[in-house]
Write an enzyme that holds these catalytic residues in place. Structure first.
Site, short mmCIF file in Angstrom:
data_model
loop_
_atom_site.label_atom_id
_atom_site.label_comp_id
_atom_site.label_asym_id
_atom_site.label_seq_id
_atom_site.Cartn_x
_atom_site.Cartn_y
_atom_site.Cartn_z
NE ARG A 139 -3.67 -2.41 0.07
CZ ARG A 139 -3.40 -3.57 -0.53
NH1 ARG A 139 -2.27 -3.69 -1.23
NH2 ARG A 139 -4.22 -4.58 -0.45
CB SER B 17 -9.47 -1.74 3.58
OG SER B 17 -9.88 -2.93 2.93
CD GLU C 290 -5.78 0.20 2.76
OE1 GLU C 290 -6.32 -0.06 1.68
OE2 GLU C 290 -5.32 -0.68 3.53
#
Length: 311
Positions: free
Chosen positions: A183, A233, A303
């Site tokens: 990520r 998420s 996130e």
């Protein structure tokens, strides 16, 4: 600051047509969370030349600004954004096959992942199936190395066309230079802007690709709260565990503040169940973070990107 923004907008109107310069534009219209107060200005740039010119102006005037994609990973403050939001349009929403190598495609940063998947499937190009249901645009996906079902954007990206944040130094960087990790990419550290990505796929039967995409879409729809606004998420996967499992183990499935809720379908998602405010979402996130830490000793990191707000 308002005076600086006003003067900056006046100059930008000499570069970008007025119908693409929106003032006091609610960011709730431009985020998948459907949350966010007004930006001082919301500007749509349609090509590299416009983008470079706008960035040169905001750099010179030192006006607060940021580039956004599809807004699928953003939580914007209820007070809005006290600056200029710049969104990529037109040329950046394109996808073109390479004439010399039909397994390569050039995809604009504003191209939606879903539309990219549909194009690749139709043209018998495989390797992007994992990303077919990821919300958002290619630029955002490359920026954060988005992934799902065992695949990541780094697996298919060959090179990336980028620009420095002041509108200069237009160049192409390789997959290796992007320094992809979980990520994350070096674009986040360097602050560079992603304009296009060249992806390399493999030839396959369109019907077989479509079948794999449909299977993954079924899995996603059956497990994730796709019928509610969210930013995907909410927390990153921590070392030594999974955010959703930790949240569920802490008994937080369904935890609600105002219009924000830990999804009862998938506890990794905080969803907007009806007119949620940014503060509602932040209150849920804070409680989840604190309770999970109390129960497990693991600190969950967001996130979702928080704009003009914080935990």
């Amino acid at each position: 600051m308002k005076e600086i923004i006003a003067k900056t907008i006046d100059r930008i109107c000499g570069v970008v047509p007025g119908d693409r310069v929106l003032r006091n534009e609610p960011m709730s219209r431009h985020t998948s969370f459907r949350i966010g107060g007004p930006a001082e200005a919301f500007i749509i740039v349609n090509n590299e030349e416009e983008l470079a010119a706008v960035l040169a102006i905001v750099t010179e005037t030192d006006a607060q600004h940021m580039i956004i994609g599809n807004g699928s990973n953003l939580l914007v403050s209820d007070e809005g954004y006290p600056g200029i939001m710049i969104k990529l349009g037109d040329d950046f929403e394109s996808i073109v096959r390479n004439e010399d190598d039909p397994c390569r495609v050039k995809v604009g940063a504003a191209m939606l992942m879903s539309r990219t998947s549909a194009f690749l499937t139709e043209n018998g190009l495989s390797g992007f199936e994992f990303a077919s249901g990821i919300p958002g645009s290619i630029g955002g996906a490359v920026f954060m190395n988005a992934g799902a079902y065992g695949g990541e954007i780094k697996d298919v990206v060959r090179s990336v066309r980028v620009m420095d944040p002041d509108g200069t130094n237009l160049r192409t960087v390789s997959n290796e230079e992007m320094q992809f990790s979980y990520r994350h990419s070096m674009a986040e550290d360097a602050g560079i802007l992603i304009l296009y990505a060249e992806m390399e796929l493999k030839k396959d039967d369109p019907e077989e690709i479509a079948a794999r995409v449909a299977e993954l879409q079924f899995k996603r729809n059956s497990k994730q709260p796709v019928n509610y606004p969210s930013a995907g998420s909410t927390f990153k996967r921590p070392v030594g565990g999974y955010a959703a499992a930790l949240i569920e183990q802490s008994g937080l499935k369904g935890y609600t503040v105002g219009g924000a809720q830990v999804s009862e379908k998938h506890s990794g998602f905080v969803i907007n169940i009806g007119d949620a405010s940014c503060e509602d979402v932040l209150a849920v996130m804070r409680h989840v973070r604190d309770k999970v830490y109390s129960d497990s000793g693991i600190t969950l990191e967001p996130e979702v990107r928080m704009i003009n707000c914080s935990l």
